[in-house]
Design an enzyme around this catalytic site. Structure first.
Site, PDB file in Angstrom:
ATOM      1  N   HIS A 186       1.509  -3.291 -50.864  1.00 46.40           N
ATOM      2  CA  HIS A 186       1.820  -4.548 -50.200  1.00 46.40           C
ATOM      3  C   HIS A 186       2.583  -4.118 -48.866  1.00 46.40           C
ATOM      4  O   HIS A 186       2.827  -2.928 -48.782  1.00 46.40           O
ATOM      5  CB  HIS A 186       2.694  -5.527 -51.167  1.00 46.40           C
ATOM      6  N   HIS A 204       5.561  -4.573 -47.493  1.00 48.95           N
ATOM      7  CA  HIS A 204       6.814  -4.462 -47.354  1.00 48.95           C
ATOM      8  C   HIS A 204       7.045  -2.820 -46.524  1.00 48.95           C
ATOM      9  O   HIS A 204       6.385  -1.759 -47.083  1.00 48.95           O
ATOM     10  CB  HIS A 204       7.994  -4.381 -48.494  1.00 48.95           C
ATOM     11  N   ASP A 224       8.969  -0.380 -46.978  1.00 49.21           N
ATOM     12  CA  ASP A 224       9.124   1.011 -47.609  1.00 49.21           C
ATOM     13  C   ASP A 224       7.999   1.330 -48.336  1.00 49.21           C
ATOM     14  O   ASP A 224       8.030   2.517 -48.726  1.00 49.21           O
ATOM     15  CB  ASP A 224      10.351   0.517 -48.492  1.00 49.21           C
ATOM     16  N   HIS A 225       6.926   0.519 -48.217  1.00 51.77           N
ATOM     17  CA  HIS A 225       5.737   0.932 -48.963  1.00 51.77           C
ATOM     18  C   HIS A 225       4.674   1.365 -47.834  1.00 51.77           C
ATOM     19  O   HIS A 225       3.550   2.057 -48.025  1.00 51.77           O
ATOM     20  CB  HIS A 225       5.019  -0.206 -49.834  1.00 51.77           C
ATOM     21  N   HIS A 277       4.954 -10.859 -56.892  1.00 51.86           N
ATOM     22  CA  HIS A 277       5.954 -10.128 -56.029  1.00 51.86           C
ATOM     23  C   HIS A 277       6.477 -11.278 -55.042  1.00 51.86           C
ATOM     24  O   HIS A 277       6.991 -11.087 -53.820  1.00 51.86           O
ATOM     25  CB  HIS A 277       5.570  -8.801 -55.153  1.00 51.86           C
ATOM     26  N   ASP A 329       5.265  -3.215 -56.678  1.00 52.89           N
ATOM     27  CA  ASP A 329       6.449  -4.090 -56.686  1.00 52.89           C
ATOM     28  C   ASP A 329       5.968  -5.413 -57.349  1.00 52.89           C
ATOM     29  O   ASP A 329       5.163  -6.009 -56.729  1.00 52.89           O
ATOM     30  CB  ASP A 329       7.294  -4.387 -55.368  1.00 52.89           C
ATOM     31  N   HIS A 332      10.309   3.803 -58.138  1.00 52.42           N
ATOM     32  CA  HIS A 332      10.925   2.691 -57.355  1.00 52.42           C
ATOM     33  C   HIS A 332      12.256   2.331 -57.824  1.00 52.42           C
ATOM     34  O   HIS A 332      12.542   1.161 -58.122  1.00 52.42           O
ATOM     35  CB  HIS A 332      10.003   1.817 -57.187  1.00 52.42           C
TER      36      HIS A 332
END
Length: 298
Positions: free
Chosen positions: A98, A100, A102-103, A188, A211, A265
């Site tokens: 996805h 976000h 941080d990914h 999520h 996530d 995570h």
């Protein structure tokens, strides 16, 4: 005296003048026998947006036969690959769960580093991700247009930089010679396009949750998996409304009948392993591991 306002690379992109573009392609490969071959899975990053000295941003490295796949591109993943003996240019596939930050934050660096460092034989990895991934790829290439243009005088082939992109939906399959991945939607919310991935080989199955809060679709797709790599947050931290608590993740693994549960995570990233495992064991009696950066799990 007048000054003309210069147009930024991003403005050029928005005007449809981008120098290099990713290309949307159909799901790759064809169904066939999944032949035996070498297989390995490493946790290249087990962290979250929190910056910690021993937990890089979330990413998982998978070697299947002659293919090398990275699931998510958290901060530092390219250097983590190097510590395991791999180069960004070795990647054949990148899967994004996805969008976000941080990914996906290091996807631009993965592509640019490979193109800059290994230009004569570089081929970009296939990028697989949720709807919106092609837009993300093109915007991040536009962001680096100054760098890209600056290198064209040095015989860099700009076409080698542009990756092909597959945007997945629930159940989309992508095949290699020795493996198959299946994408599945996870919960999520408020992120409406979030996915996990199941990787099946001749004799091994690995599921990466991305996530998510506990959800039936993940449990169904993780059914009888050899390894379930699942996110976890500890009660009292973060946003449990759209993540999975350590007190619930064991229940998810038990319902899926996963043989080995690996936590990643991790929020917070400093708790001792036993704190996590005490919660997991409330509902799950199988093998359980608290993930660490650079840990090999298969």
């Amino acid at each position: 005296m007048t000054h003309e306002k210069s147009q930024s690379p991003l403005a050029g992109y928005l005007a449809g003048e981008q120098l290099v573009r990713g290309r949307l392609v159909p799901a790759a490969g064809a169904a066939g026998a999944r032949e035996p071959g070498r297989f390995g899975v490493w946790l290249t990053g087990t962290g979250t947006p929190a910056v910690l000295p021993d937990r890089n941003g979330p990413s998982t490295l998978v070697q299947a036969g002659t293919d090398l796949m990275l699931v998510d591109c958290g901060n530092g993943c390219a250097y983590q690959m190097a510590r395991l003996g791999f180069r960004p240019s070795d990647l054949t596939h990148v899967f994004i769960t996805h969008h976000h930050a941080d990914h996906n934050v290091d996807l631009p660096f993965i592509l640019m580093s490979g193109w800059i460092s290994y230009r004569d034989d570089y081929r970009p990895p296939l990028i697989v991700g949720p709807p919106g991934t092609l837009e993300f790829v093109n915007r991040m290439l536009a962001l680096h247009e100054y760098d890209i243009r600056a290198r064209l005088d040095h015989a860099y082939d700009v076409e080698r930089l542009a990756p092909e992109v597959i945007e997945v939906d629930d159940g989309t399959e992508v095949f290699g010679r020795t493996w198959r991945t299946t994408s599945f939607r996870v919960d999520h919310h408020p992120v409406c396009e979030a996915f996990g991935y199941r990787i099946d080989t001749h004799d091994t199955s690995v599921v990466i949750s991305g996530d998510t809060r506990p959800c039936d679709n993940l449990i169904d797709h993780a059914s009888d998996a050899d390894v379930l790599i699942h996110e976890a947050i500890y009660p009292g931290y973060g946003y449990p409304a759209y993540h999975t608590l350590s007190s619930d993740v064991g229940r998810v693994a038990a319902k899926a009948n996963a043989r080995h549960l690996v936590l990643t995570h991790l929020l917070p990233g400093h708790l001792p392993d036993e704190r996590w495992l005490d919660d997991v064991r409330l509902h799950y009696t199988g093998r359980a591991t608290v993930g660490r950066d650079l840990m090999r799990v298969v």
